[in-house]
Design a protein around this motif. Structure first.
Motif, short mmCIF file in Angstrom:
data_model
loop_
_atom_site.label_atom_id
_atom_site.label_comp_id
_atom_site.label_asym_id
_atom_site.label_seq_id
_atom_site.Cartn_x
_atom_site.Cartn_y
_atom_site.Cartn_z
N SER A 15 0.80 -1.14 0.03
CA SER A 15 0.00 0.08 -0.16
C SER A 15 1.03 1.27 -0.14
N ARG A 16 0.33 2.30 -0.53
CA ARG A 16 1.00 3.68 -0.51
C ARG A 16 1.63 4.05 0.85
N SER A 17 0.87 3.62 1.85
CA SER A 17 1.26 4.22 3.27
C SER A 17 2.26 3.38 3.64
N SER A 18 2.25 2.22 3.26
CA SER A 18 3.27 1.21 3.93
C SER A 18 4.72 1.39 3.09
N SER A 21 6.11 4.69 4.58
CA SER A 21 6.52 4.29 5.76
C SER A 21 7.97 3.70 5.84
N ASP A 22 8.19 2.80 4.82
CA ASP A 22 9.69 2.24 4.23
C ASP A 22 10.46 3.13 4.00
N VAL A 23 10.05 4.18 3.13
CA VAL A 23 11.13 5.14 2.99
C VAL A 23 11.67 6.12 4.02
N TYR A 24 10.50 6.32 4.82
CA TYR A 24 10.62 7.20 6.13
C TYR A 24 11.79 6.28 7.02
N LYS A 25 11.54 5.07 7.30
CA LYS A 25 12.44 4.38 7.93
C LYS A 25 14.16 4.40 7.34
N ARG A 26 13.98 4.11 6.19
CA ARG A 26 15.10 4.16 5.56
C ARG A 26 15.93 5.38 5.72
N GLN A 27 15.12 6.62 5.50
CA GLN A 27 15.76 7.77 5.68
C GLN A 27 16.46 8.08 7.04
#
Length: 196
Positions: A15-18, A21-27
Motif C-alpha cells: 500500500s502507499r502508506s506502507s 513508511s519504508d522510505v521514512y524508516k530508510r531515511q
C-alpha cells in the motif's frame, strides 16, 4: 490437472502508506548512520581524554534543547560537560603560558603595559606590585580566564615582598608565575568538584 486449475493468489502489492513508511524508516537509518559517523570523526579529530563522554555529548548536540530538557539527567550531563570544557580551556591557556618561559615573559610585559595603560611596558627598574595585580586581572579578562581576587594576589605578593614594595622585573616575574600557578590549581580543584 486438478492442481493446475487452482488459481494462484495474486501477489500482494504494498500500500502507499506502507511504502512511505519504508522510505521514512530508510531515511531515519541513513540519518542515524551519518550522525554516528560524524561522532566518530569528531572523536578522532579532538582526541578527547574521555571519548565516551565526548561521544554522548556530541550525540546530545544533535538533539533539540526542548527534547533534552525533557530528561533532567541529560540536561545535567550536558551542562556539566559544558562546564568541564570551559574549565579545561582556561587551564590550557594558563598552562601554555607557564610552560613556556618566553611566553611567560612576553605575557608579563603585556600585563605591565595593560596595568600602566601603555602600549609598551614601563621602563622603570622598580615597579609597585599593585600594577602587577591590575595587569594579571587584565590578562585573565583578555583570555576569558576567571581572574584571581585582589586579596589572593596581595597574599601571594606578601609571601615574598610587602605589598607596596617597589619590585624589580624579576621579582614581578616570580609573583606573576605564582599567580598563574594558583589560578591553575583553582581551576583544577573546580574540575575535580564537577567530576565527583
Amino acid at each position: 490437472f486438478f492442481f493446475l486449475m487452482i488459481r494462484r493468489p495474486p501477489r500482494s502489492t504494498q500500500s502507499r502508506s506502507s511504502a512511505a513508511s519504508d522510505v521514512y524508516k530508510r531515511q531515519q537509518e541513513e540519518q542515524f548512520d551519518k550522525v554516528i559517523e560524524a561522532a566518530f570523526n569528531e572523536l578522532i579529530q579532538t582526541k578527547s581524554e574521555n571519548p565516551l563522554e565526548h561521544f554522548v555529548f556530541f550525540l546530545l548536540q544533535q538533539v533539540s534543547e526542548t527534547k533534552r530538557e525533557k530528561d533532567p539527567r541529560l540536561t545535567r550531563f550536558y551542562e556539566r560537560y559544558m562546564q568541564k570544557q570551559e574549565i579545561l580551556k582556561q587551564m590550557r591557556i594558563v598552562k601554555d603560558v607557564l610552560d613556556d618561559e618566553y611566553k611567560m615573559r612576553a605575557t608579563l610585559k603585556e600585563v605591565l603595559a595593560a596595568a600602566n595603560g601603555e602600549e609598551d611596558p614601563p621602563r622603570q627598574d622598580f615597579l609597585p606590585l599593585e600594577r602587577l595585580g591590575a595587569g594579571i586581572h587584565r590578562f585573565c579578562e583578555a583570555n576569558e580566564v576567571e581572574p584571581l581576587t585582589e586579596q589572593e594576589i596581595e597574599e601571594l605578593s606578601d609571601r615574598e615582598y610587602q605589598y607596596g614594595h617597589k619590585a624589580t622585573y624579576e621579582e614581578l616575574y616570580e609573583v606573576a608565575r605564582a599567580c598563574l600557578k594558583l589560578q591553575f590549581t583553582k581551576l583544577d580543584h573546580r574540575l575535580h568538584e564537577i567530576n565527583t
